[in-house]
Design an enzyme around this catalytic site. Structure first.
Site, PDB file in Angstrom:
ATOM      1  N   CYS A  34       5.147   6.005   1.238  1.00 15.60           N
ATOM      2  CA  CYS A  34       5.220   5.662  -0.178  1.00 15.60           C
ATOM      3  C   CYS A  34       4.772   4.210  -0.317  1.00 15.60           C
ATOM      4  O   CYS A  34       4.578   3.514   0.689  1.00 15.60           O
ATOM      5  CB  CYS A  34       6.633   5.873  -0.716  1.00 15.60           C
ATOM      6  SG  CYS A  34       7.904   5.106   0.295  1.00 15.60           S
ATOM      7  N   HIS A  35       4.569   3.790  -1.535  1.00 17.37           N
ATOM      8  CA  HIS A  35       4.036   2.447  -1.786  1.00 17.37           C
ATOM      9  C   HIS A  35       4.839   1.751  -2.890  1.00 17.37           C
ATOM     10  O   HIS A  35       5.565   2.403  -3.638  1.00 17.37           O
ATOM     11  CB  HIS A  35       2.590   2.511  -2.283  1.00 17.37           C
ATOM     12  CG  HIS A  35       1.670   3.379  -1.485  1.00 17.37           C
ATOM     13  ND1 HIS A  35       1.109   2.982  -0.289  1.00 17.37           N
ATOM     14  CD2 HIS A  35       1.194   4.636  -1.718  1.00 17.37           C
ATOM     15  CE1 HIS A  35       0.328   3.954   0.172  1.00 17.37           C
ATOM     16  NE2 HIS A  35       0.362   4.968  -0.677  1.00 17.37           N
ATOM     17  N   TYR A  51      -8.973  -0.853  -7.319  1.00 12.06           N
ATOM     18  CA  TYR A  51      -8.342  -0.256  -8.500  1.00 12.06           C
ATOM     19  C   TYR A  51      -7.178  -1.142  -8.936  1.00 12.06           C
ATOM     20  O   TYR A  51      -6.644  -1.921  -8.137  1.00 12.06           O
ATOM     21  CB  TYR A  51      -7.833   1.166  -8.195  1.00 12.06           C
ATOM     22  CG  TYR A  51      -6.761   1.237  -7.124  1.00 12.06           C
ATOM     23  CD1 TYR A  51      -5.411   1.050  -7.426  1.00 12.06           C
ATOM     24  CD2 TYR A  51      -7.101   1.487  -5.795  1.00 12.06           C
ATOM     25  CE1 TYR A  51      -4.431   1.105  -6.437  1.00 12.06           C
ATOM     26  CE2 TYR A  51      -6.121   1.546  -4.803  1.00 12.06           C
ATOM     27  CZ  TYR A  51      -4.789   1.351  -5.135  1.00 12.06           C
ATOM     28  OH  TYR A  51      -3.819   1.401  -4.162  1.00 12.06           O
ATOM     29  N   THR A  79      -3.744  -0.691  -0.838  1.00 12.31           N
ATOM     30  CA  THR A  79      -4.959  -1.521  -0.817  1.00 12.31           C
ATOM     31  C   THR A  79      -5.086  -2.399  -2.059  1.00 12.31           C
ATOM     32  O   THR A  79      -5.766  -3.422  -2.012  1.00 12.31           O
ATOM     33  CB  THR A  79      -6.219  -0.654  -0.694  1.00 12.31           C
ATOM     34  OG1 THR A  79      -6.246   0.277  -1.790  1.00 12.31           O
ATOM     35  CG2 THR A  79      -6.248   0.095   0.617  1.00 12.31           C
ATOM     36  N   TYR A 159      -6.230   5.492   8.178  1.00 16.73           N
ATOM     37  CA  TYR A 159      -6.605   6.330   7.035  1.00 16.73           C
ATOM     38  C   TYR A 159      -8.116   6.508   7.040  1.00 16.73           C
ATOM     39  O   TYR A 159      -8.867   5.525   7.021  1.00 16.73           O
ATOM     40  CB  TYR A 159      -6.147   5.662   5.729  1.00 16.73           C
ATOM     41  CG  TYR A 159      -6.210   6.569   4.504  1.00 16.73           C
ATOM     42  CD1 TYR A 159      -6.249   7.953   4.612  1.00 16.73           C
ATOM     43  CD2 TYR A 159      -6.218   6.024   3.216  1.00 16.73           C
ATOM     44  CE1 TYR A 159      -6.280   8.774   3.490  1.00 16.73           C
ATOM     45  CE2 TYR A 159      -6.246   6.839   2.079  1.00 16.73           C
ATOM     46  CZ  TYR A 159      -6.280   8.197   2.231  1.00 16.73           C
ATOM     47  OH  TYR A 159      -6.316   9.020   1.119  1.00 16.73           O
ATOM     48  N   HIS A 183      -2.358  11.777   6.064  1.00 17.16           N
ATOM     49  CA  HIS A 183      -2.767  13.001   5.377  1.00 17.16           C
ATOM     50  C   HIS A 183      -3.691  13.896   6.231  1.00 17.16           C
ATOM     51  O   HIS A 183      -4.702  14.413   5.742  1.00 17.16           O
ATOM     52  CB  HIS A 183      -3.463  12.667   4.041  1.00 17.16           C
ATOM     53  CG  HIS A 183      -2.859  11.478   3.327  1.00 17.16           C
ATOM     54  ND1 HIS A 183      -1.516  11.188   3.357  1.00 17.16           N
ATOM     55  CD2 HIS A 183      -3.421  10.501   2.562  1.00 17.16           C
ATOM     56  CE1 HIS A 183      -1.283  10.082   2.651  1.00 17.16           C
ATOM     57  NE2 HIS A 183      -2.411   9.645   2.167  1.00 17.16           N
ATOM     58  N   ASP A 251       4.205   9.925  -1.051  1.00 20.85           N
ATOM     59  CA  ASP A 251       3.043   9.163  -1.511  1.00 20.85           C
ATOM     60  C   ASP A 251       3.267   8.563  -2.909  1.00 20.85           C
ATOM     61  O   ASP A 251       2.309   8.130  -3.559  1.00 20.85           O
ATOM     62  CB  ASP A 251       1.743   9.967  -1.486  1.00 20.85           C
ATOM     63  CG  ASP A 251       0.520   9.080  -1.642  1.00 20.85           C
ATOM     64  OD1 ASP A 251       0.561   7.929  -1.164  1.00 20.85           O
ATOM     65  OD2 ASP A 251      -0.461   9.510  -2.283  1.00 20.85           O
TER      66      ASP A 251
HETATM   67  C1  0GY Z   1      -2.520   7.028  -0.306  1.00 21.87           C
HETATM   68  C2  0GY Z   1      -3.907   7.292  -0.720  1.00 21.87           C
HETATM   69  C3  0GY Z   1      -4.762   6.500  -1.417  1.00 21.87           C
HETATM   70  C4  0GY Z   1      -4.630   5.105  -1.638  1.00 21.87           C
HETATM   71  C5  0GY Z   1      -4.032   4.207  -0.829  1.00 21.87           C
HETATM   72  O1  0GY Z   1      -3.507   2.058  -0.173  1.00 21.87           O
HETATM   73  C6  0GY Z   1      -4.077   2.756  -1.017  1.00 21.87           C
HETATM   74  O2  0GY Z   1      -4.706   2.298  -1.962  1.00 21.87           O
HETATM   75  O3  0GY Z   1      -3.372   4.581   0.243  1.00 21.87           O
HETATM   76  C7  0GY Z   1      -5.969   7.121  -1.934  1.00 21.87           C
HETATM   77  O4  0GY Z   1      -6.527   6.640  -2.922  1.00 21.87           O
HETATM   78  O5  0GY Z   1      -6.412   8.134  -1.340  1.00 21.87           O
HETATM   79  O6  0GY Z   1      -2.183   7.266   0.845  1.00 21.87           O
HETATM   80  O7  0GY Z   1      -1.730   6.606  -1.136  1.00 21.87           O
END
Ligand code: 0GY
Length: 295
Positions: A34-35, A51, A79, A159, A183, A251
Site C-alpha cells: 500500500c502507499h 502523475y 513514484t 516493479y 503484481h 495497493d
Molecule cells: C502500484 C502501481 C502503480 C504505481 C506505483 O509507485 C507508483 O507510482 O506503484 C502503477 O501505476 O502501476 O503498485 O501501486
C-alpha cells in the site's frame, strides 16, 4: 496544516466507503502493498513525478487497515514522491510496530541515512522499471544500491512489465538479496497462464529461491473487469507452487487506475479465490510478511 488537493484532472480517488469484507482475515494479517500520497502540502510531491494524485495520508491508511481487519501495513514508496521518502517514513514512525516501509533511494544515499530509515521501520528499496512511472536508472546504479542495502539485511522490491522480464533476468540474478516482484510481473492475462511469458516468470521463481511474488492488483491486470475472474488462474498458479514466497496487499490508494476504482472490501473477499486453503491464507497474509518484514 490544512490539506490541499492538487490532483490530475482525470485522477480517480480511492473508494470513499468500501464494503465490510465477508472474508475474515487471519489474526495478524498484513497489507503488504500500500502507499501514502502526501498529504500535500505537508509532504510535497516530487518535481520529476509522472502523475499528481489525490491526498491519501497515513490517517486514512490506518483507518482502512483497522476497518478491513488488517493488523499491519507495508508502505511502499510511491513514484509521485520520487526519492523523498518523508511521507512514507513519517507513516512508518506513526504506525510503530504495525508498519514497515520500502524506500526509493539514489546512489548517493549514505549508510547513516539508510540506518535512520531502518530505525523507522524501512526494510527494503524499490527498483522501478515501469517506463510510464519513472525515468530510466542505469542497472549499475541499482547494483551499487543493492550492495549498500544488503548490509542492513534489507531486500529489493522490483516493479516491471511482463514484456521486460526476459531482458531483466541477468540483472535479477545479480541481486544479492531477497527479491519481491510487484503484481507477478504484470502478466498479460489475455495470453493465458501457459503462455511462455508467464511460464518464464514461474521458471525464474523455480530457479531462484530468493524470488518472491506479490499476488496483488487484479484490478490492474484484468481485462474483463470486476470480479476479476480472468486473473484468478495466474494467482492460483503462483500460490499453489510457491506458497512460502507470496505476499498480498490492497495497493490502496490505487494509483493511476483509469477504468474503475476497486472497493477494498471486495478485494479482501477475493483472497480466498487465490489462496484456497487456510494454510495458504495463513502463509500469504501472516507468516510470509512477518518473516520478511518483522523477523
Ligand atoms: C502500484 C502501481 C502503480 C504505481 C506505483 O509507485 C507508483 O507510482 O506503484 C502503477 O501505476 O502501476 O503498485 O501501486
Amino acid at each position: 496544516m490544512t490539506d490541499l488537493q492538487v490532483m490530475d484532472p482525470d485522477w480517480l480517488e480511492f473508494h470513499p466507503g468500501p464494503k465490510k469484507p465477508g472474508f475474515t482475515l487471519p489474526k495478524g494479517a498484513v497489507d503488504a502493498h500500500c502507499h501514502v500520497f502526501g498529504p500535500y502540502p505537508e509532504f510535497p510531491f516530487a518535481p520529476e513525478r509522472k502523475y499528481t494524485p489525490c491526498n491519501a495520508g497515513k490517517d486514512r491508511l490506518f483507518a482502512l487497515r483497522d476497518y478491513l481487519g488488517f493488523e499491519r501495513n507495508v508502505i511502499v514508496q510511491a513514484t509521485c514522491h520520487g526519492r523523498d521518502n518523508n511521507a512514507m517514513v513519517d507513516a512508518c514512525r506513526s504506525g510503530g510496530d504495525k508498519a514497515r516501509g520500502i524506500a526509493s533511494v539514489g546512489p548517493s544515499i549514505s549508510v547513516d541515512e539508510l540506518r535512520e530509515m531502518d530505525e523507522a521501520g524501512v526494510r527494503g528499496v524499490r527498483f522501478n522499471f515501469v517506463k510510464r512511472l519513472v525515468d530510466t536508472t542505469p542497472k549499475e546504479v541499482f547494483l551499487s544500491i543493492a550492495e549498500k542495502i544488503e548490509k542492513l539485511n534489507w531486500h529489493i522490491v522490483v516493479y516491471f512489465e511482463a514484456a521486460d522480464l526476459e531482458e531483466l533476468i541477468p540483472f535479477l540474478k545479480q541481486l544479492p538479496t531477497t527479491i519481491v516482484v510487484d503484481h507477478m510481473g504484470r502478466p498479460d492475462v489475455t495470453k493465458g497462464v501457459n503462455h511462455p511469458d508467464f511460464q518464464r516468470f514461474i521458471d525464474l521463481m523455480d530457479e531462484l529461491p530468493t524470488l518472491w511474488s506479490k499476488v496483488t492488483c487484479p484490478e490492474r491486470l484484468t481485462v474483463w473487469g470486476p470480479p476479476y475472474k480472468d486473473v484468478i488462474p495466474f494467482y492460483q498458479a503462483i500460490v499453489d507452487r510457491f506458497e512460502d514466497r507470496v505476499l498480498w496487499g490492497t495497493d490502496w490508494p490505487h494509483p493511476n487506475m483509469k477504468s474503475h476504482m476497486p472497493d477494498d472490501g471486495t478485494l479482501v473477499d477475493y483472497i480466498p479465490k487465490i489462496a484456497r486453503t487456510s494454510t495458504q491464507q495463513q502463509k500469504l497474509l501472516v507468516d510470509n510478511p512477518m518473516r520478511l518484514y518483522w523477523a
